[in-house]
Design a protein around this motif. Structure first.
Motif, PDB file in Angstrom:
ATOM      1  N   TRP A 127       0.710  -1.197  -0.014  1.00 28.66           N
ATOM      2  CA  TRP A 127      -0.046   0.012  -0.020  1.00 28.66           C
ATOM      3  C   TRP A 127       0.821   1.349  -0.087  1.00 28.66           C
ATOM      4  O   TRP A 127       0.648   2.192  -0.712  1.00 28.66           O
ATOM      5  CB  TRP A 127      -1.079  -0.014   1.308  1.00 28.66           C
ATOM      6  CG  TRP A 127      -1.998  -1.107   1.207  1.00 28.66           C
ATOM      7  CD1 TRP A 127      -2.487  -1.704   2.163  1.00 28.66           C
ATOM      8  CD2 TRP A 127      -2.993  -1.079  -0.124  1.00 28.66           C
ATOM      9  NE1 TRP A 127      -3.506  -2.667   1.772  1.00 28.66           N
ATOM     10  CE2 TRP A 127      -3.819  -2.338   0.626  1.00 28.66           C
ATOM     11  CE3 TRP A 127      -2.981  -0.848  -1.446  1.00 28.66           C
ATOM     12  CZ2 TRP A 127      -4.905  -2.867  -0.385  1.00 28.66           C
ATOM     13  CZ3 TRP A 127      -4.220  -1.294  -2.062  1.00 28.66           C
ATOM     14  CH2 TRP A 127      -4.975  -2.486  -1.602  1.00 28.66           C
ATOM     15  N   THR A 131       1.308   4.327  -3.019  1.00 30.98           N
ATOM     16  CA  THR A 131       0.774   5.391  -2.597  1.00 30.98           C
ATOM     17  C   THR A 131       1.580   6.639  -3.202  1.00 30.98           C
ATOM     18  O   THR A 131       2.602   6.633  -2.815  1.00 30.98           O
ATOM     19  CB  THR A 131       0.452   5.423  -1.113  1.00 30.98           C
ATOM     20  OG1 THR A 131      -0.457   4.467  -0.841  1.00 30.98           O
ATOM     21  CG2 THR A 131      -0.218   6.689  -0.621  1.00 30.98           C
ATOM     22  N   VAL A 149      -3.632   5.890  -4.277  1.00 34.38           N
ATOM     23  CA  VAL A 149      -2.966   4.631  -4.739  1.00 34.38           C
ATOM     24  C   VAL A 149      -3.070   4.689  -6.246  1.00 34.38           C
ATOM     25  O   VAL A 149      -4.263   4.649  -6.823  1.00 34.38           O
ATOM     26  CB  VAL A 149      -3.709   3.576  -4.084  1.00 34.38           C
ATOM     27  CG1 VAL A 149      -3.088   2.167  -4.644  1.00 34.38           C
ATOM     28  CG2 VAL A 149      -3.733   3.517  -2.525  1.00 34.38           C
ATOM     29  N   GLY A 521      -2.778  -2.401  -8.251  1.00 33.41           N
ATOM     30  CA  GLY A 521      -3.934  -1.955  -7.538  1.00 33.41           C
ATOM     31  C   GLY A 521      -5.096  -2.770  -7.253  1.00 33.41           C
ATOM     32  O   GLY A 521      -5.381  -3.237  -6.260  1.00 33.41           O
TER      33      GLY A 521
END
Length: 534
Positions: A127, A131, A149, A521
């Protein structure tokens, strides 16, 4: 529509030292919420002849690289230098580009996977890697106010429909603030651009993507309460108005306008579209070549290609007149099942907002619109012969010949009858279910949204749609197959990738305009959500 123009004052900052000062000023202005979107560059417009030359000569292997580059001075200054130098005997185009542009950054290139970790832990580790923080730049990138993201790989910016499926994983991980940030970024785009573009790049501002914004807002509502719908009601309304622009101008003799189409019985449904009938900047040489080889009107071909990009399914036999080759693409002639199911949900969401606002008139208005859309979709897109939901070609007045996983959207949004849902499930099991999950279509065309490939968002929509009609055995099988191939590839390569070959699970997915991307993602989001289920 806002037109993006380069900053004029950057001309004053010619030397590197002053460019750094300019960058500090830009960031300060942005943080004060005073940086206008007009500060961004549309490279295909601002760079003119230079842009075409760089793209057609394939200076970079990936056509998306140059549109993402950061000009080191104003486009006017760079163009002037190009005009002065291009006819010199020792002129080198690539060297010129490297002198005047900064290549787009690749923040995650040093990331190393640890396959000893469980795949869920790997996703948690990813993550922060995926980001991005809201640092503006004078380029094609549209600045956003909050962190977000990205998918990964060549996809360095936020993408519209990808983000919903990414948010499913963020929800499972308890990342409510990051979900809030992303919803607020999309709300910002709706406010500033007038709609949510394909991604936050100026060259994407001719099109949107499948309208999942209402579903994103509902993810946020699940974490923060029902009043969230009221908060984002104005943006939901504006999103709907974008998709319905031109509806009041439709007539029997003029049945199509932008994204709206009037059917013979007076019903209004939607299609994918793009406002710029030009080659896509991020696939310039590919589009120019295809348009030339097709022998068709070039502007029409460009429009169909761009409309397919708005669908997110770029490319698939769904959009091909012969069901086989990209040269026959005719996306804007087609009423897509998935798009209209999503807009049905948006209409029902606006009815929910009206209830919170105690507006009975608006509630009834949107419920009636939703019911009309549902009735029209079932009439035009349900094939009694095939017992399956198919896209509708309004130019020829019949469904298309290409079955796809778009048929699961009416199940996801509970638009289908139980009998229809059962028939769709039967077809999925017979023609779509493979060892690694569900193929997007049964056609083998070499395009990435056809067999043998499978994609995370379509697995999620299918699994949930099947569950809505108690087709749990098939739903569980799809889930098992998908989780297994994701985990298997991760353990052997350390990667979670954009798409998977689910027929021959030992092979990589292929097709499309670029190499297989990892990151990724929506794969991360859907997988983590499925793994978190009890």
């Amino acid at each position: 529509m806002l037109i993006y123009r380069p900053l004029l004052f950057v001309d004053f900052f010619r030397k590197r030292f002053f460019n750094q000062i300019a960058g500090i000023i830009l960031i300060s202005l942005f943080l004060l919420n005073q940086l206008p979107l007009q500060a961004q560059v549309r490279p295909e417009v601002a760079l003119g002849e230079l842009f075409k030359e760089v793209q057609l000569r394939a200076i970079f292997p990936d056509s998306k690289t140059f549109p993402d580059c950061i000009p080191l001075s104003s486009p006017e200054t760079i163009l002037q230098a190009y005009q002065t130098e291009k006819n010199q005997a020792n002129f080198n185009l690539k060297a010129f580009v490297m002198q005047h542009f900064k290549l787009p950054s690749e923040p995650a290139t040093n990331f190393k996977s640890d396959t000893a970790q469980a795949v869920s832990q790997h996703i948690t580790t990813l993550w922060p890697v995926l980001t991005r923080q809201p640092v503006p730049e004078v380029s094609s990138l549209i600045p956003l106010p909050h962190s977000y993201v990205v998918p990964g790989g060549r996809f360095r910016e936020i993408y519209y429909w990808d983000s919903y499926f990414t948010m499913l994983g963020l929800q499972a991980a308890g990342q409510t603030q990051l979900i809030q940030n992303m919803v607020d970024n999309f709300t910002y785009l709706i406010d500033k651009v007038g709609f949510i573009p394909n991604g936050n790049r100026s060259y994407y501002t001719g099109r949107s993507q499948p309208p999942f914004y209402a579903l994103m807002v509902k993810i946020l509502r699940d974490g923060k309460g029902q009043q969230i719908l009221k908060t984002y009601g104005p943006a939901l309304q504006k999103e709907y108005e974008f998709w319905m622009t031109g509806a009041s101008e439709l007539t029997e003799s003029n049945p199509a306008n932008r994204r709206v189409v009037r059917l013979p019985d007076g019903s209004i449904l939607n299609r994918y579209y793009d406002d710029f009938p030009e080659p896509r900047p991020e696939a310039y040489k590919e589009d120019v070549k295809l348009a030339e080889e097709s022998g068709r009107n070039k502007e029409e071909v460009y429009r169909h290609l761009r409309a397919a990009a708005e669908s997110g399914w770029d490319f698939t036999s769904r959009w091909f007149a012969d069901g086989k080759t990209l040269k026959t693409i005719h996306t804007t002639d087609i009423i897509p099942v998935d798009l209209n199911a999503l807009l049905y949900h948006l209409e029902l969401t606006l009815a929910e907002v009206a209830i919170l606002n105690q507006n009975n008139f608006q509630e009834n208005y949107y419920r009636q619109l939703a019911e009309k859309r549902k009735k029209a979709l079932l009439k035009y897109c349900w094939s009694k012969k095939e017992e399956y939901f198919l896209d509708y070609d309004f130019k020829v007045g019949n469904v298309t010949a290409v079955p796809s996983l778009a048929a699961t959207y009416p199940l996801f949004f509970k638009m289908a009858t139980p009998k229809q849902a059962k028939a769709v499930a039967k077809r999925l099991k017979a023609d779509f279910l493979k060892p690694g999950g569900l193929i997007s279509t049964p056609n083998h065309t070499g395009e990435q949204w056809d067999a043998p490939n499978a994609w995370a968002p379509l697995q999620w929509m299918s699994i949930q749609g099947l569950r809505n009609y108690r087709q749990n055995k098939l739903a569980n099988q799809v889930k098992h197959n998908w989780v297994e191939i994701n985990t298997k590839v991760y353990k052997s390569t350390g990667k979670l990738v954009e798409k998977y070959n689910v027929e021959a699970t030992h092979l990589e997915a292929g097709g499309g305009e670029y190499p297989l991307q990892d990151g990724f993602g929506w794969t991360n989001g859907v997988l983590l959500k499925l793994l978190s289920e009890k």
